[in-house]
Design a protein around this motif. Structure first.
Motif, PDB file in Angstrom:
ATOM      1  N   ALA A 156      25.789  34.928  53.266  1.00 45.65           N
ATOM      2  CA  ALA A 156      24.580  35.667  52.387  1.00 45.65           C
ATOM      3  C   ALA A 156      23.146  35.412  51.868  1.00 45.65           C
ATOM      4  O   ALA A 156      22.315  36.089  51.552  1.00 45.65           O
ATOM      5  CB  ALA A 156      25.956  34.340  50.737  1.00 45.65           C
ATOM      6  N   SER A 157      22.621  34.312  53.287  1.00 47.89           N
ATOM      7  CA  SER A 157      20.939  34.681  53.445  1.00 47.89           C
ATOM      8  C   SER A 157      20.505  35.280  53.761  1.00 47.89           C
ATOM      9  O   SER A 157      19.879  35.886  53.302  1.00 47.89           O
ATOM     10  CB  SER A 157      21.398  32.924  54.401  1.00 47.89           C
ATOM     11  N   LYS A 158      21.302  36.486  54.983  1.00 47.82           N
ATOM     12  CA  LYS A 158      20.661  37.249  55.556  1.00 47.82           C
ATOM     13  C   LYS A 158      21.396  38.453  54.523  1.00 47.82           C
ATOM     14  O   LYS A 158      19.599  39.663  54.397  1.00 47.82           O
ATOM     15  CB  LYS A 158      22.060  37.823  56.903  1.00 47.82           C
ATOM     16  N   LYS A 161      17.838  37.451  52.084  1.00 47.06           N
ATOM     17  CA  LYS A 161      16.538  38.733  52.548  1.00 47.06           C
ATOM     18  C   LYS A 161      16.258  39.855  52.357  1.00 47.06           C
ATOM     19  O   LYS A 161      15.605  40.627  51.777  1.00 47.06           O
ATOM     20  CB  LYS A 161      16.997  38.090  54.046  1.00 47.06           C
ATOM     21  N   ILE A 162      17.308  40.479  52.758  1.00 47.73           N
ATOM     22  CA  ILE A 162      17.469  42.391  53.213  1.00 47.73           C
ATOM     23  C   ILE A 162      17.719  43.174  51.426  1.00 47.73           C
ATOM     24  O   ILE A 162      15.837  43.758  51.185  1.00 47.73           O
ATOM     25  CB  ILE A 162      18.654  42.304  53.548  1.00 47.73           C
ATOM     26  N   GLY A 163      17.713  42.225  50.889  1.00 47.50           N
ATOM     27  CA  GLY A 163      17.709  42.661  49.013  1.00 47.50           C
ATOM     28  C   GLY A 163      16.262  42.069  49.266  1.00 47.50           C
ATOM     29  O   GLY A 163      15.111  42.896  47.722  1.00 47.50           O
ATOM     30  N   TYR A 164      15.672  40.724  49.454  1.00 49.92           N
ATOM     31  CA  TYR A 164      14.213  40.870  48.977  1.00 49.92           C
ATOM     32  C   TYR A 164      13.332  41.620  49.529  1.00 49.92           C
ATOM     33  O   TYR A 164      12.115  42.492  48.697  1.00 49.92           O
ATOM     34  CB  TYR A 164      13.510  39.169  49.713  1.00 49.92           C
ATOM     35  N   VAL A 165      13.440  42.214  50.901  1.00 53.77           N
ATOM     36  CA  VAL A 165      12.833  43.202  51.396  1.00 53.77           C
ATOM     37  C   VAL A 165      13.283  44.660  51.110  1.00 53.77           C
ATOM     38  O   VAL A 165      11.970  45.651  50.550  1.00 53.77           O
ATOM     39  CB  VAL A 165      13.091  43.578  53.021  1.00 53.77           C
ATOM     40  N   ASP A 166      13.968  45.238  50.340  1.00 53.91           N
ATOM     41  CA  ASP A 166      14.119  46.287  49.699  1.00 53.91           C
ATOM     42  C   ASP A 166      14.025  46.267  47.895  1.00 53.91           C
ATOM     43  O   ASP A 166      13.244  47.566  47.809  1.00 53.91           O
ATOM     44  CB  ASP A 166      16.073  46.211  49.412  1.00 53.91           C
ATOM     45  N   ALA A 167      13.744  45.277  47.860  1.00 52.15           N
ATOM     46  CA  ALA A 167      13.252  44.902  46.165  1.00 52.15           C
ATOM     47  C   ALA A 167      11.464  45.160  46.676  1.00 52.15           C
ATOM     48  O   ALA A 167      11.088  46.164  46.328  1.00 52.15           O
ATOM     49  CB  ALA A 167      13.292  43.380  45.551  1.00 52.15           C
ATOM     50  N   GLU A 168      10.873  44.390  48.060  1.00 49.88           N
ATOM     51  CA  GLU A 168       9.764  44.794  48.065  1.00 49.88           C
ATOM     52  C   GLU A 168       9.312  46.525  48.554  1.00 49.88           C
ATOM     53  O   GLU A 168       7.841  46.600  48.071  1.00 49.88           O
ATOM     54  CB  GLU A 168       9.100  44.046  49.299  1.00 49.88           C
ATOM     55  N   ASN A 169      10.409  46.921  49.507  1.00 46.54           N
ATOM     56  CA  ASN A 169       9.625  48.442  49.938  1.00 46.54           C
ATOM     57  C   ASN A 169       9.658  49.751  48.348  1.00 46.54           C
ATOM     58  O   ASN A 169       8.947  50.413  48.167  1.00 46.54           O
ATOM     59  CB  ASN A 169      11.009  49.066  50.490  1.00 46.54           C
ATOM     60  N   GLU A 170      11.244  49.078  47.610  1.00 54.21           N
ATOM     61  CA  GLU A 170      11.307  49.958  46.607  1.00 54.21           C
ATOM     62  C   GLU A 170       9.434  49.867  45.474  1.00 54.21           C
ATOM     63  O   GLU A 170       9.020  50.838  44.739  1.00 54.21           O
ATOM     64  CB  GLU A 170      11.965  49.748  45.548  1.00 54.21           C
ATOM     65  N   ALA A 171       8.989  48.935  45.884  1.00 56.60           N
ATOM     66  CA  ALA A 171       8.041  48.118  44.241  1.00 56.60           C
ATOM     67  C   ALA A 171       6.786  49.785  45.499  1.00 56.60           C
ATOM     68  O   ALA A 171       6.276  49.942  44.589  1.00 56.60           O
ATOM     69  CB  ALA A 171       7.754  46.872  44.125  1.00 56.60           C
ATOM     70  N   ALA A 172       6.624  48.826  46.448  1.00 54.60           N
ATOM     71  CA  ALA A 172       5.458  49.228  46.719  1.00 54.60           C
ATOM     72  C   ALA A 172       5.786  51.117  47.164  1.00 54.60           C
ATOM     73  O   ALA A 172       4.550  52.256  46.551  1.00 54.60           O
ATOM     74  CB  ALA A 172       5.816  49.635  48.405  1.00 54.60           C
ATOM     75  N   ALA A 173       6.884  51.713  47.400  1.00 53.30           N
ATOM     76  CA  ALA A 173       7.330  53.200  46.742  1.00 53.30           C
ATOM     77  C   ALA A 173       6.785  53.758  46.020  1.00 53.30           C
ATOM     78  O   ALA A 173       6.438  54.733  45.252  1.00 53.30           O
ATOM     79  CB  ALA A 173       8.328  54.043  47.517  1.00 53.30           C
TER      80      ALA A 173
END
Length: 253
Positions: A156-158, A161-173
């Protein structure tokens, strides 16, 4: 039977100090261990003396049938006498001299009717109470559930982290896409402006040339008909009148 130390004198532990007050026999004593090094240095540990050594431990119940046989100077593991009695008794179920001895505590209701209660084992002179099967299952299940819960928490913790990184990538995209679209609009306007200015500078295109006077393109039907007639009625090849006139003739004088 060889003489052994009097149990009434007390049980000595490994350190030689006075042992604490033992718990009542029959309770859960899987967390304790008994060992009398003085007795082991004095007497051999075999089938004949193992019960006398076990009687020194806090696992021994003094009201058992074996103790009554000891008071009558009968070997406490004599099955011919134990089978005639009723009550709690200890029997030697397995023995691998001098390292391992297994003693089972059971309740006898008749010569052929016994109910197992607890099991003890002596391993290299140390006496332990074997855990019951239900306790073993409960311990194994608890350990398995602990590791399963730990694995779920780690996963769950991993995933967080993956969801947080994906959200950041989507925002940057999305930001880069918006910037790219803005730049594209500017470039389009710039290209249109350049093309318009070039078209104004260039001279006008010349008019298309006219066909010659009297030229009439053949119709498609007549062309097809003419080709069919040529294929149906082939004409003989023309002969050159100058070349093909036969043999030359000489003038007669």
């Amino acid at each position: 039977m060889a003489a052994t130390p009097n149990p009434a004198m007390g049980n000595a532990n490994m350190d030689g100090g006075a042992p604490p007050t033992p718990p009542l026999p029959g309770t859960d004593m899987t967390g304790i261990c008994f060992r009398d090094q003085l007795w082991l240095n004095t007497y051999p540990l075999d089938r004949n003396l193992v019960f006398d050594y076990f009687a020194l431990s806090p696992f021994y119940e003094w009201t058992c049938n074996n103790e009554q046989l000891r008071l009558r100077s009968i070997h406490p593991l004599d099955m011919s006498n134990l089978s005639k009695m009723t009550g709690t008794e200890y029997v030697l179920s397995e023995a691998m001299e001098p390292h391992l001895f297994v003693i089972r505590k059971q309740k006898r209701d008749g010569p052929e009717k016994v109910t197992p209660m607890l099991t003890y084992y002596i391993l290299d002179g140390s006496i332990y109470q074997a855990p019951q099967l239900c306790n073993v299952f409960a311990s194994r299940l608890g350990r398995a559930l602990h590791y399963i819960s730990k694995a779920f928490n780690t996963t769950a913790s991993k995933l967080e982290k993956i969801g947080y990184v994906d959200a950041e990538n989507e925002a940057a995209a999305s930001e880069s896409k918006a910037n790219k679209e803005t730049i594209d609009f500017k470039e389009i306007k710039r290209v249109d402006h350049i093309l318009t200015s070039l078209r104004r500078k260039l001279p006008p295109a010349p008019p298309a040339p006219d066909f010659a006077v009297g030229y009439a393109p053949p119709s498609t039907a007549e062309g097809e008909k003419g080709s069919e007639n040529q294929q149906a009625d082939p004409q003989p090849a023309t002969v050159d009148p100058i070349i093909d006139q036969g043999p030359s003739k000489r003038m007669k004088l």
